[in-house]
Design a protein around this motif. Structure first.
Motif: not given
Length: 101
Positions: A44-60
């Motif tokens: 059982d592969n339990s994998v998460l794709l984690v996305l950190d979203i930045f707009i103009d270098d600010n973590h949103i």
């Protein structure tokens, strides 16, 4: 029953170290990482794709997507190609617009 998409320890270590910066437009960047969950069993592969979203270098925001039983190659390709994935981009747009249900 054996799952053909079982990750090896070497693949898990490699996936856990990946960080891809995806330039979406001149303002937005999405940093994609992969987290292999500790409770992943042998078949059982339990994998998460984690996305950190930045707009103009600010973590949103941070979002994650379950990649249950994706093959190693699919996981890497997805993390590298966020800009080309309409499903993920729609989900990001929806979350940033505050329209999540």
């Amino acid at each position: 029953m054996t799952n053909i998409n079982v990750l090896t320890p070497v693949q898990i270590e490699h996936l856990s170290s990946l960080r891809y910066i995806n330039a979406i437009d001149e303002h937005m960047r999405i940093v994609a990482g992969v987290k292999v969950l500790d409770n992943a069993g042998q078949y059982d592969n339990s994998v998460l794709l984690v996305l950190d979203i930045f707009i103009d270098d600010n973590h949103i925001d941070t979002m994650s997507f379950n990649l249950h039983n994706y093959a190693y190659e699919e996981i890497v390709a997805l993390a590298q190609g966020i800009r080309n994935n309409d499903y993920i981009l729609r989900a990001v747009d929806t979350a940033l617009a505050g329209d999540n249900e």
